[in-house]
Design an enzyme around this catalytic site. Structure first.
Site, PDB file in Angstrom:
ATOM      1  N   GLY A  70      41.394  35.941  35.449  1.00 47.24           N
ATOM      2  CA  GLY A  70      41.030  37.164  36.139  1.00 47.24           C
ATOM      3  C   GLY A  70      40.333  38.146  35.219  1.00 47.24           C
ATOM      4  N   ASN A  71      39.995  39.300  35.749  1.00 46.81           N
ATOM      5  CA  ASN A  71      39.290  40.300  34.957  1.00 46.81           C
ATOM      6  C   ASN A  71      40.162  40.919  33.872  1.00 46.81           C
ATOM      7  OD1 ASN A  71      36.565  40.543  36.222  1.00 46.81           O
ATOM      8  ND2 ASN A  71      37.788  40.970  38.042  1.00 46.81           N
ATOM      9  N   GLY A  91      34.995  35.672  45.659  1.00 46.30           N
ATOM     10  CA  GLY A  91      35.628  35.383  44.379  1.00 46.30           C
ATOM     11  C   GLY A  91      36.554  34.187  44.456  1.00 46.30           C
ATOM     12  N   ALA A  92      36.633  33.434  43.356  1.00 42.74           N
ATOM     13  CA  ALA A  92      37.456  32.229  43.343  1.00 42.74           C
ATOM     14  C   ALA A  92      38.917  32.536  43.625  1.00 42.74           C
ATOM     15  CB  ALA A  92      37.311  31.528  41.993  1.00 42.74           C
ATOM     16  N   ASP A  93      39.428  33.636  43.072  1.00 43.72           N
ATOM     17  CA  ASP A  93      40.832  33.967  43.295  1.00 43.72           C
ATOM     18  C   ASP A  93      41.110  34.244  44.767  1.00 43.72           C
ATOM     19  OD1 ASP A  93      39.208  36.226  43.154  1.00 43.72           O
ATOM     20  OD2 ASP A  93      40.700  37.457  42.124  1.00 43.72           O
ATOM     21  N   ARG A  94      40.170  34.922  45.433  1.00 44.15           N
ATOM     22  CA  ARG A  94      40.362  35.253  46.847  1.00 44.15           C
ATOM     23  C   ARG A  94      40.275  33.992  47.713  1.00 44.15           C
ATOM     24  NH1 ARG A  94      36.511  40.410  47.753  1.00 44.15           N
ATOM     25  NH2 ARG A  94      37.830  40.707  49.609  1.00 44.15           N
ATOM     26  N   ASP A 104      45.951  41.338  47.466  1.00 46.92           N
ATOM     27  CA  ASP A 104      46.158  40.912  46.075  1.00 46.92           C
ATOM     28  C   ASP A 104      46.032  42.129  45.165  1.00 46.92           C
ATOM     29  OD1 ASP A 104      46.307  39.699  43.612  1.00 46.92           O
ATOM     30  OD2 ASP A 104      44.834  38.138  44.056  1.00 46.92           O
ATOM     31  N   THR A 117      53.604  68.861  36.876  1.00 47.11           N
ATOM     32  CA  THR A 117      52.408  68.021  36.762  1.00 47.11           C
ATOM     33  C   THR A 117      52.745  66.534  36.843  1.00 47.11           C
ATOM     34  OG1 THR A 117      51.248  69.686  35.450  1.00 47.11           O
ATOM     35  CG2 THR A 117      50.452  67.420  35.281  1.00 47.11           C
TER      36      THR A 117
END
Length: 260
Positions: free
Chosen positions: A8-9, A108-111, A130, A187
């Site tokens: 993955g990225n 995409g291949a993962d999808r 995902d 904050t």
């Protein structure tokens, strides 16, 4: 055993699979410059720590959304596991389902692998979410055809952008706020609310719109490392499948070798 690799990225996940059962998994930060030799040294040590040996691996399958990382993973398979890596989506391992979108080659291949696994595990119209570098929503119909989806910034990317652009905002951990209140009193609590509940609101809102457009009952399948983070705070998920991509790769391997 099968070595399934999901590049993955952000991370590359390596998993040992035997009869569709994941017996070990490891991840390393994605770096296209990392050589096959570097992968081999790292992976060999982890295999030994888990009581495995390289000789037990008889097949390698790879899905990647990082084209530059592919070559070294192929060399890893051939040089250190004495086998040719099967590349998900290649002529040797086609997707095997209809991709009903304007640019099928852009999926995409993962999808694609997630779509295969989701339909093997669950029937009917599906929405697969995902949680990775990006958060993707993938829609497939009851026949298994891929119909399209959504790409949104991942929660880590959203937080990074916020902290980078606002000089006085600190970096915070991504976790559920201490309470369900959406009125922050300082904050840090306001950031937690914005990131966490804002992300859940996005997920729920998009799923509602997707289901309305599909027009039929649809199951929502969640995967990716952060899926369990949101599971207890929303009822939008029907099933959590943490290892959907690896499961899909194992299924593709089986289908490829049965066909052969």
């Amino acid at each position: 055993m099968l070595l399934a690799i999901d590049a993955g990225n952000t991370n590359v996940v390596f998993a040992l699979v035997e009869a569709r059962r994941i017996v070990a998994r490891w991840r390393i930060a994605t770096d296209p410059r990392r050589t096959a030799d570097e992968y081999a040294v790292w992976l060999s040590q982890l295999l030994q720590l888990e009581g495995f040996d390289r000789s037990q691996v008889h097949g390698v399958i790879v899905a990647t959304v990082v084209p530059r990382a592919l070559h070294n993973l192929q060399v890893l398979a051939s040089k250190y596991f004495a086998t040719e890596a099967v590349i998900a989506g290649s002529p040797a391992a086609p997707w095997g389902f209809s991709i009903d979108v304007a640019e099928p080659q852009s999926l995409g291949a993962d999808r694609a692998v997630n779509t295969i696994a989701a339909h093997a595990l669950h029937r009917g119209d599906l929405i697969v979410i995902d949680f990775g570098t990006a958060t993707t929503f993938d829609v497939s119909d009851f026949s298994g055809a891929y119909k399209g989806g959504i790409i949104a910034p991942g929660i880590n990317l959203s937080l990074d952008a916020l902290v980078t652009a606002a000089a006085k905002l600190p970096r915070i951990a991504i976790e559920a706020p201490a309470t369900t209140s959406v009125i922050g009193r300082d904050t840090i609590s306001q950031m937690h609310i914005g990131i966490f509940w804002g992300y859940i609101a996005m997920i729920e809102g998009l799923v509602t719109r997707l289901k309305a457009e599909i027009g039929r009952p649809s199951k929502v399948i969640a995967t990716g490392g952060l899926a369990t983070l949101f599971e207890k705070q929303t009822n939008v998920f029907d099933h959590i499948e943490p290892d959907l991509t690896i499961q899909g790769l194992a299924m593709m391997w089986e289908n490829t070798h049965i066909a052969a």
